[in-house]
Motif scaffolding. Structure first.
Motif, PDB file in Angstrom:
ATOM      1  N   VAL A   1       0.828  -1.197   0.000  1.00  0.00           N
ATOM      2  CA  VAL A   1       0.000   0.000   0.000  1.00  0.00           C
ATOM      3  C   VAL A   1       0.869   1.256   0.000  1.00  0.00           C
ATOM      4  CG1 VAL A   1      -1.674   1.322   1.371  1.00  0.00           C
ATOM      5  CG2 VAL A   1      -1.983  -1.132   1.055  1.00  0.00           C
ATOM      6  N   ALA A   2       1.939   1.254   0.780  1.00  0.00           N
ATOM      7  CA  ALA A   2       2.843   2.409   0.814  1.00  0.00           C
ATOM      8  C   ALA A   2       3.502   2.627  -0.543  1.00  0.00           C
ATOM      9  CB  ALA A   2       3.902   2.215   1.896  1.00  0.00           C
ATOM     10  N   VAL A   3       3.928   1.560  -1.190  1.00  0.00           N
ATOM     11  CA  VAL A   3       4.546   1.662  -2.516  1.00  0.00           C
ATOM     12  C   VAL A   3       3.537   2.198  -3.523  1.00  0.00           C
ATOM     13  CG1 VAL A   3       5.472   0.287  -4.434  1.00  0.00           C
ATOM     14  CG2 VAL A   3       6.321  -0.066  -2.120  1.00  0.00           C
ATOM     15  N   ALA A   4       2.298   1.740  -3.428  1.00  0.00           N
ATOM     16  CA  ALA A   4       1.260   2.214  -4.350  1.00  0.00           C
ATOM     17  C   ALA A   4       1.034   3.715  -4.188  1.00  0.00           C
ATOM     18  CB  ALA A   4      -0.040   1.447  -4.108  1.00  0.00           C
ATOM     19  N   PHE A   5       0.991   4.191  -2.961  1.00  0.00           N
ATOM     20  CA  PHE A   5       0.795   5.627  -2.738  1.00  0.00           C
ATOM     21  C   PHE A   5       1.985   6.434  -3.237  1.00  0.00           C
ATOM     22  CE2 PHE A   5      -2.403   4.517   0.620  1.00  0.00           C
ATOM     23  CZ  PHE A   5      -3.475   5.084  -0.048  1.00  0.00           C
TER      24      PHE A   5
ATOM     25  N   VAL B   1       1.160   6.202 -12.102  1.00  0.00           N
ATOM     26  CA  VAL B   1      -0.143   6.192 -11.436  1.00  0.00           C
ATOM     27  C   VAL B   1      -0.835   4.861 -11.707  1.00  0.00           C
ATOM     28  CG1 VAL B   1      -2.393   7.299 -11.306  1.00  0.00           C
ATOM     29  CG2 VAL B   1      -0.344   8.697 -11.549  1.00  0.00           C
ATOM     30  N   ALA B   2      -0.788   4.409 -12.953  1.00  0.00           N
ATOM     31  CA  ALA B   2      -1.402   3.125 -13.301  1.00  0.00           C
ATOM     32  C   ALA B   2      -0.705   1.970 -12.584  1.00  0.00           C
ATOM     33  CB  ALA B   2      -1.355   2.909 -14.808  1.00  0.00           C
ATOM     34  N   VAL B   3       0.603   2.013 -12.506  1.00  0.00           N
ATOM     35  CA  VAL B   3       1.351   0.972 -11.792  1.00  0.00           C
ATOM     36  C   VAL B   3       0.990   1.002 -10.309  1.00  0.00           C
ATOM     37  CG1 VAL B   3       3.660   0.217 -11.125  1.00  0.00           C
ATOM     38  CG2 VAL B   3       3.233   0.952 -13.464  1.00  0.00           C
ATOM     39  N   GLY B   4       0.847   2.196  -9.749  1.00  0.00           N
ATOM     40  CA  GLY B   4       0.461   2.318  -8.348  1.00  0.00           C
ATOM     41  C   GLY B   4      -0.915   1.734  -8.082  1.00  0.00           C
ATOM     42  N   VAL B   5      -1.844   1.961  -8.998  1.00  0.00           N
ATOM     43  CA  VAL B   5      -3.192   1.401  -8.845  1.00  0.00           C
ATOM     44  C   VAL B   5      -3.145  -0.121  -8.915  1.00  0.00           C
ATOM     45  CG1 VAL B   5      -5.459   1.231  -9.948  1.00  0.00           C
ATOM     46  CG2 VAL B   5      -4.364   3.462  -9.660  1.00  0.00           C
TER      47      VAL B   5
END
Length: 56
Positions: free
Chosen positions: A8-12, A28-32
């Motif tokens: 979750v931290a990496v995604a943010f 942003v797409a990779v984070g999602v």
């Protein structure tokens, strides 16, 4: 559980960097995607631990 929080931290972080830096919108797409994978892993872990506990 730690693995979930790290995902979750990496995604943010990826989402913030992708939104802030020009030309890195794909982050942003990779984070999602990372966030969704983290949520699926957490849901699977929580559902299997709920089934293992027996009510006495």
């Amino acid at each position: 559980m730690v693995f979930f929080f790290v995902l979750v931290a990496v995604a943010f972080v990826l989402g913030i960097v992708g939104a802030a830096v020009d030309g890195l919108g794909f982050l942003v797409a990779v984070g999602v995607v990372v966030l969704v994978v983290g949520m699926l892993i957490a849901a699977r872990l929580w559902s299997t631990t709920a089934r293992r506990r027996r009510v006495r």
